[in-house]
Structures are given as structure tokens and as C-alpha cells.
Scaffold this motif. Structure first.
Motif, short mmCIF file in Angstrom:
data_model
loop_
_atom_site.label_atom_id
_atom_site.label_comp_id
_atom_site.label_asym_id
_atom_site.label_seq_id
_atom_site.Cartn_x
_atom_site.Cartn_y
_atom_site.Cartn_z
N LYS A 1 21.66 -10.64 -37.59
CA LYS A 1 20.85 -10.11 -38.70
C LYS A 1 20.64 -11.15 -39.79
CE LYS A 1 22.47 -5.38 -38.22
NZ LYS A 1 23.18 -4.29 -38.88
N GLU A 2 21.70 -11.87 -40.10
CA GLU A 2 21.60 -12.86 -41.17
C GLU A 2 20.61 -13.97 -40.81
OE1 GLU A 2 24.59 -11.85 -39.89
OE2 GLU A 2 25.13 -10.52 -41.55
N GLU A 3 20.64 -14.40 -39.55
CA GLU A 3 19.71 -15.45 -39.13
C GLU A 3 18.27 -14.93 -39.15
OE1 GLU A 3 22.26 -18.24 -36.12
OE2 GLU A 3 21.71 -16.23 -35.41
N ARG A 4 18.05 -13.69 -38.74
CA ARG A 4 16.70 -13.11 -38.79
C ARG A 4 16.23 -13.00 -40.24
NH1 ARG A 4 18.61 -10.18 -34.10
NH2 ARG A 4 17.26 -10.76 -32.37
N PHE A 5 17.14 -12.61 -41.13
CA PHE A 5 16.77 -12.52 -42.55
C PHE A 5 16.41 -13.90 -43.10
CE2 PHE A 5 17.71 -12.46 -47.09
CZ PHE A 5 16.93 -11.37 -47.47
N TYR A 6 17.18 -14.92 -42.71
CA TYR A 6 16.90 -16.26 -43.18
C TYR A 6 15.53 -16.73 -42.66
CZ TYR A 6 17.12 -21.17 -44.23
OH TYR A 6 16.82 -22.41 -44.72
N ILE A 7 15.23 -16.46 -41.39
CA ILE A 7 13.93 -16.85 -40.83
C ILE A 7 12.81 -16.21 -41.63
CG2 ILE A 7 12.41 -16.62 -38.82
CD1 ILE A 7 14.98 -16.75 -37.07
N TRP A 8 12.92 -14.92 -41.87
CA TRP A 8 11.89 -14.20 -42.61
C TRP A 8 11.71 -14.77 -44.01
CZ3 TRP A 8 13.07 -10.04 -46.38
CH2 TRP A 8 11.92 -9.42 -46.86
N ASN A 9 12.83 -14.99 -44.70
CA ASN A 9 12.78 -15.50 -46.07
C ASN A 9 12.22 -16.92 -46.12
OD1 ASN A 9 13.12 -14.88 -48.71
ND2 ASN A 9 15.29 -15.41 -48.79
N ALA A 10 12.64 -17.76 -45.18
CA ALA A 10 12.17 -19.15 -45.17
C ALA A 10 10.69 -19.22 -44.85
CB ALA A 10 12.98 -19.95 -44.16
N ILE B 1 13.50 -20.32 -32.45
CA ILE B 1 12.86 -19.73 -33.63
C ILE B 1 11.44 -19.29 -33.27
CG2 ILE B 1 12.21 -20.13 -36.04
CD1 ILE B 1 15.29 -20.20 -35.39
N SER B 2 10.73 -20.14 -32.55
CA SER B 2 9.36 -19.81 -32.15
C SER B 2 9.32 -18.54 -31.30
CB SER B 2 8.77 -20.99 -31.37
OG SER B 2 7.50 -20.67 -30.88
N ARG B 3 10.22 -18.44 -30.33
CA ARG B 3 10.26 -17.25 -29.47
C ARG B 3 10.63 -16.01 -30.27
NH1 ARG B 3 12.82 -20.74 -25.76
NH2 ARG B 3 14.81 -19.87 -26.40
N GLU B 4 11.56 -16.14 -31.20
CA GLU B 4 11.96 -15.00 -32.03
C GLU B 4 10.76 -14.48 -32.82
OE1 GLU B 4 13.95 -12.15 -34.39
OE2 GLU B 4 14.44 -13.02 -32.46
N ILE B 5 10.01 -15.39 -33.41
CA ILE B 5 8.86 -14.99 -34.22
C ILE B 5 7.80 -14.35 -33.34
CG2 ILE B 5 6.96 -15.88 -35.63
CD1 ILE B 5 9.02 -18.03 -36.60
N LYS B 6 7.54 -14.96 -32.20
CA LYS B 6 6.51 -14.46 -31.28
C LYS B 6 6.89 -13.08 -30.72
CE LYS B 6 4.38 -16.07 -27.03
NZ LYS B 6 4.35 -17.21 -26.12
N HIS C 1 12.63 -6.59 -41.30
CA HIS C 1 12.86 -5.18 -40.98
C HIS C 1 12.23 -4.80 -39.65
CE1 HIS C 1 14.54 -4.78 -44.94
NE2 HIS C 1 13.43 -5.31 -45.45
N TRP C 2 11.02 -5.28 -39.41
CA TRP C 2 10.34 -4.98 -38.16
C TRP C 2 11.08 -5.62 -36.98
CZ3 TRP C 2 7.12 -1.39 -36.81
CH2 TRP C 2 6.48 -1.47 -35.58
N ALA C 3 11.55 -6.85 -37.16
CA ALA C 3 12.29 -7.54 -36.09
C ALA C 3 13.55 -6.76 -35.72
CB ALA C 3 12.65 -8.95 -36.52
N LEU C 4 14.28 -6.28 -36.72
CA LEU C 4 15.50 -5.49 -36.43
C LEU C 4 15.16 -4.21 -35.69
CD1 LEU C 4 17.72 -5.76 -39.63
CD2 LEU C 4 17.97 -6.92 -37.44
N GLU C 5 14.06 -3.57 -36.08
CA GLU C 5 13.66 -2.33 -35.43
C GLU C 5 13.28 -2.57 -33.97
OE1 GLU C 5 13.63 1.51 -35.13
OE2 GLU C 5 14.16 0.49 -36.98
#
Length: 144
Positions: A9-18, A39-44, A57-61
Motif C-alpha cells: 500500500k505504501e509503495e502504491r501511495f508513493y507512486i500515486w503521489n509522485a 512501476i510501468s506495469r503497476e500503472i498500466k 484508491h482505485w489501484a487498491l480497489e
């Protein structure tokens, strides 16, 4: 060899914020100590499709939805009729590999031997009742 670890969760939050503050995917990857393609695959994979943006929030869902979907379908191949056949064949001293092959050839049922082992080991009482019929009293299997 490095082992793969899911983003938390923390890494996803950091990606979103950055990404909101204008950082590049490569900068995010270096900061998190991950490969840029991760990172690219996570975003995609986990971005909001309609807005075409990545949100925490959407990524966690989406991740939660995928986990629930996998949990629901994990043992869907086994129903009571198949379970009865499997137990009967094991009581005739067939190994799970042989049971799998027999069901495939004679009943056109495709169940892997690993699924049969998981079924046997999932309940201690069941394991104890079928243990005398198994070829070897194998150690209890655990995930790596």
C-alpha cells in the motif's frame, strides 16, 4: 536470485503521489528500489480506465477485487461427485497422479494431481483417513 514481491500500500501511495507531483516513472522506480517496468506495469494494470489516470484508491480497489476473484475460484473444479470418485480411487490404492490420469481417460475430467493433494491435505481428519491408502506418508506440504 531475487524473489518477486508485490507492491504494498505504501509503495502504491508513493507512486500515486509522485506521479501527481510530476515525477517520472524511472525516478519513482529508483526511489522505491524497483525496476522501472514494475512501476510501468503497476500503472498500466491498475489505473482508472475511464479517466486514464493512476490513483491510489482505485489501484487498491482493483487489487482487492482480483484477490477476491481468485479466492472464489480456487477450488471450483471439485464438487461432491468428483470428491467421492477421488476418495474411492485413493481407497483402491491409486496415487493422486494415477487418479488424475484415470479421471482424464475414463471420465473426461481434468483435475491435476496437485489439486487432489491440496484436497487431501486441506483437512486433517480427511488426511488421516486417507493416509493408509496413500503410497507414501508424505510430509505435509507448505507454500515455499
Amino acid at each position: 536470485m531475487k524473489h518477486y514481491q508485490h507492491l504494498n500500500k505504501e509503495e502504491r501511495f508513493y507512486i500515486w503521489n509522485a506521479l501527481r507531483t510530476g515525477s517520472t516513472q524511472k525516478e519513482v522506480a529508483v526511489t522505491l528500489g524497483r525496476h522501472p517496468s514494475t512501476i510501468s506495469r503497476e500503472i498500466k494494470r491498475n489505473k482508472y480506465a475511464r479517466a486514464k489516470i493512476y490513483t491510489y484508491h482505485w489501484a487498491l480497489e482493483i487489487v482487492r477485487w482480483r484477490k477476491r476473484r481468485v479466492a472464489r475460484t480456487k477450488h471450483r473444479k471439485l464438487n461432491q461427485a468428483k470428491i467421492n470418485m477421488i476418495e474411492q480411487l485413493i481407497r483402491h490404492n491409486l496415487s493422486p497422479e494415477q487418479v488424475s490420469g484415470y479421471l482424464k481417460i475414463h471420465h473426461n475430467i481434468s483435475i491435476s494431481h496437485e489439486t487432489i493433494y491440496r484436497y487431501i491435505y486441506s483437512d486433517k481428519a480427511r488426511h488421516q483417513s486417507l493416509k493408509p491408502f496413500m503410497r507414501q506418508g508424505a510430509k505435509r506440504r507448505r507454500k515455499g
